[in-house]
Write a protein that holds these residues in place. Structure first.
Motif, short mmCIF file in Angstrom:
data_model
loop_
_atom_site.label_atom_id
_atom_site.label_comp_id
_atom_site.label_asym_id
_atom_site.label_seq_id
_atom_site.Cartn_x
_atom_site.Cartn_y
_atom_site.Cartn_z
N PRO A 74 0.83 -1.21 0.00
CA PRO A 74 0.00 0.00 0.00
C PRO A 74 0.87 1.26 0.00
O PRO A 74 1.94 1.28 0.58
N LYS A 96 -2.48 6.01 2.20
CA LYS A 96 -3.66 5.41 1.58
C LYS A 96 -4.15 4.25 2.44
O LYS A 96 -3.36 3.48 2.95
N ARG A 140 -5.46 0.83 2.44
CA ARG A 140 -5.55 -0.31 1.55
C ARG A 140 -5.23 -1.57 2.30
O ARG A 140 -4.44 -1.56 3.23
N LYS A 193 -3.57 -5.31 2.53
CA LYS A 193 -2.51 -6.13 1.94
C LYS A 193 -2.73 -7.55 2.44
O LYS A 193 -3.03 -7.76 3.61
#
Length: 156
Positions: A44, A48, A50, A52
């Motif tokens: 990521p 941000k 996000r 994983k």
């Protein structure tokens, strides 16, 4: 009693049939799982939000994707060819008498005992899916579970 029958009729009118996610197909599912693997493996960016994939999640996703590759056919036969090539390293006689069960044990040991990055685990999972399907026996269990789940969800 009449209310119960009416509720069953209403539920039948609003049901989506046997397809939970519409018409997906094995090729579409193989593509979607590949996109999830690639997106989940990538680091990521800072700032941000996000997700994983963890290495174990990537391995399971790799096995599921590998199973879909073999079933989908077409361009997805590359996964099966990779598995065949890897298995031939051990089964061609260079290591003595070794069968697909031995290659399955090797891949199972690597997946269980070796901690790798998610990308390597996903790739090993794809390799394992092809080898385990060919080995049969208890090694065919992951393939059976994936295919049963896909068919139960109405995706294939």
């Amino acid at each position: 009693m009449i209310e119960h029958i009416q509720s069953i009729q209403l539920a039948a009118e609003f049901s989506v049939g046997d397809r939970v996610a519409g018409t997906v197909g094995m090729g579409g599912l193989a593509t979607a799982l590949t996109v999830v693997m690639v997106a989940g493996i990538k680091e990521p960016k800072k700032g941000k939000i996000r997700k994983k994939l963890e290495p174990n999640q990537a391995a399971v996703l790799g096995v599921a994707a590998g199973t879909c590759y073999m079933t989908a056919g077409s361009i997805w036969t590359v996964g099966g060819a990779l598995s065949d090539g890897f298995a031939q390293i051990f089964t061609n006689g260079g290591f003595g008498t070794a069968g697909m069960g031995a290659v399955s044990l090797i891949l199972g040991a690597v997946l269980y005992f070796r901690e790798m990055r998610p990308g390597a685990m996903a790739f090993t999972g794809v390799l394992a899916a092809g080898v385990w399907a060919q080995a049969g026996g208890i090694w065919g269990l992951p393939q059976a579970l994936v295919l049963t789940g896909v068919h139960a969800a109405g995706m294939a």
